[in-house]
Design a protein around this motif. Structure first.
Motif, PDB file in Angstrom:
ATOM      1  N   GLU A   4       0.823  -1.207   0.000  1.00 35.70           N
ATOM      2  CA  GLU A   4       0.000   0.000   0.000  1.00 35.70           C
ATOM      3  C   GLU A   4       0.852   1.249   0.000  1.00 35.70           C
ATOM      4  OE1 GLU A   4      -2.985   0.325   2.913  1.00 35.70           O
ATOM      5  OE2 GLU A   4      -4.296  -1.147   1.994  1.00 35.70           O
ATOM      6  N   ALA A   5       1.976   1.215   0.715  1.00 35.36           N
ATOM      7  CA  ALA A   5       2.844   2.394   0.745  1.00 35.36           C
ATOM      8  C   ALA A   5       3.430   2.655  -0.618  1.00 35.36           C
ATOM      9  CB  ALA A   5       3.960   2.194   1.765  1.00 35.36           C
ATOM     10  N   ALA A   6       3.749   1.596  -1.345  1.00 31.64           N
ATOM     11  CA  ALA A   6       4.293   1.765  -2.691  1.00 31.64           C
ATOM     12  C   ALA A   6       3.220   2.138  -3.686  1.00 31.64           C
ATOM     13  CB  ALA A   6       4.980   0.473  -3.131  1.00 31.64           C
ATOM     14  N   ASN A   7       1.984   1.832  -3.371  1.00 29.65           N
ATOM     15  CA  ASN A   7       0.887   2.078  -4.292  1.00 29.65           C
ATOM     16  C   ASN A   7      -0.249   2.718  -3.523  1.00 29.65           C
ATOM     17  OD1 ASN A   7      -0.979   2.078  -6.308  1.00 29.65           O
ATOM     18  ND2 ASN A   7      -1.151  -0.138  -6.484  1.00 29.65           N
ATOM     19  N   PRO A   8      -0.200   4.041  -3.301  1.00 23.33           N
ATOM     20  CA  PRO A   8      -1.160   4.702  -2.409  1.00 23.33           C
ATOM     21  C   PRO A   8      -2.591   4.638  -2.872  1.00 23.33           C
ATOM     22  CG  PRO A   8       0.192   6.313  -3.549  1.00 23.33           C
ATOM     23  CD  PRO A   8       0.783   4.980  -3.849  1.00 23.33           C
ATOM     24  N   GLY A   9      -2.848   4.309  -4.134  1.00 27.95           N
ATOM     25  CA  GLY A   9      -4.233   4.201  -4.586  1.00 27.95           C
ATOM     26  C   GLY A   9      -4.899   2.909  -4.171  1.00 27.95           C
ATOM     27  N   ALA A  10      -4.098   1.938  -3.673  1.00 31.59           N
ATOM     28  CA  ALA A  10      -4.660   0.626  -3.380  1.00 31.59           C
ATOM     29  C   ALA A  10      -5.739   0.691  -2.319  1.00 31.59           C
ATOM     30  CB  ALA A  10      -3.543  -0.320  -2.944  1.00 31.59           C
ATOM     31  N   HIS A  11      -5.517   1.490  -1.269  1.00 33.16           N
ATOM     32  CA  HIS A  11      -6.498   1.606  -0.183  1.00 33.16           C
ATOM     33  C   HIS A  11      -7.825   2.118  -0.718  1.00 33.16           C
ATOM     34  CE1 HIS A  11      -8.040   2.218   3.833  1.00 33.16           C
ATOM     35  NE2 HIS A  11      -8.330   3.459   3.528  1.00 33.16           N
ATOM     36  N   SER A  12      -7.760   3.086  -1.657  1.00 36.11           N
ATOM     37  CA  SER A  12      -8.987   3.649  -2.209  1.00 36.11           C
ATOM     38  C   SER A  12      -9.734   2.632  -3.056  1.00 36.11           C
ATOM     39  CB  SER A  12      -8.656   4.869  -3.074  1.00 36.11           C
ATOM     40  OG  SER A  12      -8.068   5.877  -2.308  1.00 36.11           O
ATOM     41  N   ARG A  13      -8.997   1.673  -3.642  1.00 27.44           N
ATOM     42  CA  ARG A  13      -9.638   0.728  -4.551  1.00 27.44           C
ATOM     43  C   ARG A  13     -10.152  -0.521  -3.858  1.00 27.44           C
ATOM     44  NH1 ARG A  13      -5.195   2.230  -7.463  1.00 27.44           N
ATOM     45  NH2 ARG A  13      -4.079   0.354  -6.885  1.00 27.44           N
ATOM     46  N   GLU A 233       3.104   8.800   5.207  1.00 30.69           N
ATOM     47  CA  GLU A 233       3.596   7.606   5.903  1.00 30.69           C
ATOM     48  C   GLU A 233       2.981   7.499   7.292  1.00 30.69           C
ATOM     49  OE1 GLU A 233       5.595   4.093   6.807  1.00 30.69           O
ATOM     50  OE2 GLU A 233       5.020   5.058   4.924  1.00 30.69           O
ATOM     51  N   ARG A 234       2.852   8.643   8.002  1.00 35.06           N
ATOM     52  CA  ARG A 234       2.216   8.616   9.317  1.00 35.06           C
ATOM     53  C   ARG A 234       0.771   8.120   9.206  1.00 35.06           C
ATOM     54  NH1 ARG A 234       5.238  13.405  10.220  1.00 35.06           N
ATOM     55  NH2 ARG A 234       3.498  14.733   9.587  1.00 35.06           N
ATOM     56  N   THR A 235       0.082   8.581   8.158  1.00 30.68           N
ATOM     57  CA  THR A 235      -1.310   8.159   7.958  1.00 30.68           C
ATOM     58  C   THR A 235      -1.379   6.673   7.632  1.00 30.68           C
ATOM     59  OG1 THR A 235      -1.831  10.381   7.137  1.00 30.68           O
ATOM     60  CG2 THR A 235      -3.417   8.631   6.659  1.00 30.68           C
ATOM     61  N   ALA A 240      -2.752   1.201   9.347  1.00 32.37           N
ATOM     62  CA  ALA A 240      -2.269  -0.161   9.570  1.00 32.37           C
ATOM     63  C   ALA A 240      -2.385  -0.575  11.031  1.00 32.37           C
ATOM     64  CB  ALA A 240      -0.816  -0.283   9.106  1.00 32.37           C
ATOM     65  N   ASP A 241      -2.232   0.377  11.936  1.00 27.76           N
ATOM     66  CA  ASP A 241      -2.293   0.071  13.374  1.00 27.76           C
ATOM     67  C   ASP A 241      -3.712   0.002  13.910  1.00 27.76           C
ATOM     68  OD1 ASP A 241       0.438  -0.018  13.429  1.00 27.76           O
ATOM     69  OD2 ASP A 241       0.701   1.975  14.307  1.00 27.76           O
ATOM     70  N   ASN A 242      -4.702   0.269  13.063  1.00 33.13           N
ATOM     71  CA  ASN A 242      -6.094   0.277  13.514  1.00 33.13           C
ATOM     72  C   ASN A 242      -6.923  -0.704  12.694  1.00 33.13           C
ATOM     73  OD1 ASN A 242      -6.840   2.604  15.629  1.00 33.13           O
ATOM     74  ND2 ASN A 242      -5.129   3.284  14.355  1.00 33.13           N
ATOM     75  N   THR A 243      -6.408  -1.905  12.572  1.00 33.23           N
ATOM     76  CA  THR A 243      -7.130  -2.926  11.806  1.00 33.23           C
ATOM     77  C   THR A 243      -8.455  -3.291  12.458  1.00 33.23           C
ATOM     78  OG1 THR A 243      -5.840  -4.610  12.981  1.00 33.23           O
ATOM     79  CG2 THR A 243      -5.027  -3.903  10.812  1.00 33.23           C
ATOM     80  N   ALA A 244      -8.588  -3.046  13.759  1.00 32.08           N
ATOM     81  CA  ALA A 244      -9.842  -3.364  14.441  1.00 32.08           C
ATOM     82  C   ALA A 244     -10.964  -2.415  14.070  1.00 32.08           C
ATOM     83  CB  ALA A 244      -9.630  -3.336  15.961  1.00 32.08           C
ATOM     84  N   ALA A 245     -10.642  -1.296  13.371  1.00 34.51           N
ATOM     85  CA  ALA A 245     -11.675  -0.328  12.992  1.00 34.51           C
ATOM     86  C   ALA A 245     -12.743  -0.977  12.122  1.00 34.51           C
ATOM     87  CB  ALA A 245     -11.041   0.859  12.267  1.00 34.51           C
TER      88      ALA A 245
END
Length: 710
Positions: A4-13, A233-235, A240-245
């Motif tokens: 996801e970091a290498a491909n920031p559009g992945a989260h949106s898709r 990167e912070r976002t 990543a640290d809030n997978t329980a969301a």
């Protein structure tokens, strides 16, 4: 680095279908021309996506366009090493998945042929028709060989003009930019930054105004990753640290489903994860985030009435956050967007945001004007769309904001001025909806005034405005408008009886202090330049060839001599604000009221207009210059000794630093502002070139309002 970091559009898709593997596209493209009447394997997925939205679509034009595009691009490769044909295929797939009709997809397959191959526009028109040729021409870039540094702004001007006639031009451009941004990693870092800046400043606001949220959100994440890598990167880590969301949102969604089922309302409840930039913004606004902050609940129903039924049930069974409620169904946004927005609080205080809309509203919310299909089919018999009663075009694929933008760009022939005005206009958040007295609505930026509303509604006819009624009460034109205000603009030609007034001839200079939109500022400035007699009346020619001190506005920086045979030792000389002349500009003067002589650059448009009005010029020349003061802004990447190198360059050019400020670095980028004293104004170009030559400096410019001379 994660995928996801290498491909920031992945989260949106994640909520949509996965992107096709370009290697597979390239392999299929290299297999050659298919058998006659058989659809090429390389566009089979495009055909599938197209038929999902248009089951009866004729695929023959796509077949024909692919064959021409593949053969003309054969042997060309992208910087990534993939066959070039993968790019138009990927762009066409993006549009097909959004529901674009066949003509748009055909033009998308061909969109780079005229620019990059031997295919001509005439050939495209012969084989595919005038509509396809128009779209291809609209997205074809202008040559740098012909336009130099003006090629990019003039290309966008050309695209906007073409979009004014057919919005599908910009749809193709947005999909083209999205695929280029997805593959931008092969470019040099400085080119990535330049392209990302234009994407953020121009393409993303255009996607927002055209309502194409599916493209806008991914473009935002891609630009965010390049322009603000540390914050991105912070976002990413925060998500990543809030997978329980996801589990928290699933629980809320299930409670909603139970409530709606028990009430007898048929509805779909979906979870919409926030994209990266949205999470970043919410984090900056709310601080520590809870699980429900990482997404929103989307509820889809069949009819408009069901939207309000869902709203009633949620507000009855849960605690509503009233301040979060907005009704964009009764009052749609300027970009066609419709939804009910609300939020409910759980027992633990966690707030869940909710979007309620019909399936058709959702399609338009995702794809905007692309979902509306062929703009020519909206008018009966293919005729030009009719004008609505409020002056807006009735055709929603040709929005009023675009018409107004095209009007002011015609008044800005200079490429740099157009580019700056365009980016400034698009940078303004169009957050407020202002209702007109006739029931229409204006979309304006936050902070807009009655002056802006006047020019948005009336164009140049706003010159006759004399006041306004805001929410029924008389108000000055400088009144700042709020979301939901109703404004009735009073004009001298039809509303003069409402206010006692002196004779009105046009806008006054102080209107510029209240104008927030380029459309208003450009129209006012043009009127003032064309009508100097509107504020200053002609005066007798001054007498006596004596030098007089300039009555300096901000930016004046020298003495001017009056050199006519008949001049006055009491005349005051002012430098015109419209063209801000400085030595050694060729200048001429014109007498105005009170014995004042206004000095313009000879090429200033106001000079020609005043000559056409038989205004007699007064010969002037620069006297003994006492030096000039100027404020320069240097934009640069941060590095050691940068400040020292810049100050050395300034000193070497003979300039003295009056004051300097350095803003805190942001993502390794630094902004320096210097107020400088030059012994001679002619040194300014050389000084700016020297500063631009410092390693790490990527731009040096003058401030919009130069400092007063000392």
């Amino acid at each position: 680095m994660s995928a996801e970091a290498a491909n920031p559009g992945a989260h949106s898709r994640r909520r949509g279908r996965p992107r096709l593997d370009l290697r597979r596209l390239g392999h299929a493209a290299l297999l050659g021309t298919p058998a006659r009447h058989r659809l090429p394997d390389a566009i089979g997925h495009v055909a599938d996506a197209h038929r999902a939205h248009h089951p009866d679509a004729d695929l023959a034009p796509l077949h024909q366009a692919y064959v021409l595009a593949e053969s003309s691009h054969r042997g060309q490769f992208r910087k990534s090493g993939e066959p070039y044909i993968t790019h138009p295929l990927a762009v066409t797939l993006i549009l097909a998945e959004l529901g674009a009709e066949t003509t748009t997809l055909t033009a998308s397959l061909l969109h780079d042929t005229v620019e990059d191959t031997e295919v001509t526009l005439d050939q495209v028109q012969r084989e595919f028709g005038a509509e396809v040729a128009y779209l291809v021409d609209g997205v074809t870039k202008l040559e740098k060989v012909d336009y130099g540094a003006a090629a990019e702004p003039e290309t966008f001007r050309k695209m906007l003009v073409a979009t004014g006639n057919d919005v599908r031009v910009m749809s193709i451009k947005l999909a083209d930019r999205l695929h280029n941004m997805r593959t931008l990693g092969v470019m040099r870092p400085e080119k990535q930054v330049r392209i990302a800046h234009v994407t953020r400043d121009v393409l993303i606001p255009l996607a927002e105004r055209l309502g194409v949220q599916a493209l806008k959100t991914e473009l935002e994440d891609l630009a965010f990753a390049i322009l603000h890598p540390a914050e991105y990167e912070r976002t990413r880590v925060l998500i990543a640290d809030n997978t329980a969301a996801g589990a928290v949102l699933d629980e809320v969604a299930e409670r909603f489903r139970t409530v709606l089922k028990d009430s007898g309302i048929t509805a779909e409840v979906h979870i919409r994860p926030r994209h990266f930039l949205s999470v970043h913004r919410v984090s900056a606004k709310r601080g520590e985030l809870r699980g429900t902050d990482f997404g929103r609940l989307l509820i889809l129903v069949a009819e408009d009435a069901d939207c309000y039924g869902v709203l009633g049930e949620l507000h009855t069974c849960f605690t509503p956050v009233i301040s979060e409620f907005k009704d964009f169904i009764a009052a749609p946004k300027f970009n066609l967007y419709q939804s009910l927005h609300t939020a409910v609080a759980g027992p633990d205080g966690a707030v869940a945001e909710v979007l309620i809309r019909t399936h058709q509203m959702h399609r338009v919310a995702e794809a905007g004007v692309i979902a509306l299909g062929n703009p020519y089919s909206t008018a009966e018999g293919g005729a030009e769309p009719a004008e609505a009663a409020d002056g807006e075009r009735a055709d929603p694929t040709r929005p009023g904001w675009l018409s107004r933008l095209l009007v002011w760009q015609e008044a800005t022939p200079d490429s740099d001025a157009f580019w700056s005005s365009l980016r400034a206009d698009l940078a303004q958040d169009r957050e407020i909806a202002v209702f007109r007295a006739d029931g229409g609505m204006l979309g304006l930026p936050a902070g807009a005034t009655c002056v802006d509303a006047a020019y948005a509604q009336y164009g140049e006819r706003a010159h006759a405005c004399i006041g306004a009624r805001v929410n029924g009460r008389l108000a000055a034109l400088g009144t700042v408008l709020k979301d939901g205000d109703t404004v009735h603009l009073l004009r001298a030609d039809d509303d003069a009886r409402e206010l006692s007034r002196e004779a009105v001839s046009g806008p006054s200079p102080d209107w510029l202090d209240h104008a927030r939109t380029p459309a208003a500022r450009i129209a006012i400035t043009a009127w003032l330049a064309a009508h100097p007699e509107g504020t200053d009346l002609p005066a007798a020619a001054p007498r006596g060839p004596v030098p007089v001190a300039v009555d300096r506005p901000a930016g004046a920086n020298a003495l001017v001599d009056l050199v006519g045979e008949d001049t006055d030792s009491g005349a005051v000389v002012r430098l015109a604000g419209c063209c801000t002349p400085v030595p050694p500009d060729a200048v001429t003067g014109f007498p105005v009221r009170g014995g004042v002589v206004t000095v313009h650059r000879q090429e200033c448009p106001a000079v020609g207009r005043m000559r056409s009005l038989d205004r007699k010029p007064v010969p002037v020349r620069w006297g003994d210059a006492t030096g000039c003061r100027v404020t320069l802004v240097a934009e640069s990447f941060g590095r050691p000794r940068l400040l020292a190198d810049l100050t050395d360059a300034i000193a070497t050019e003979g300039a003295a630093i009056v004051s300097a400020t350095v803003e805190p670095p942001s993502e390794q980028r630094v902004r320096h502002t210097y107020t400088l004293h030059l012994p001679d104004a002619a040194q300014l170009p050389s000084l700016m070139r020297a500063m631009r030559g410092i390693p790490g400096v990527y731009d040096v410019s003058r401030t919009q309002h130069p400092a007063a001379a000392g």
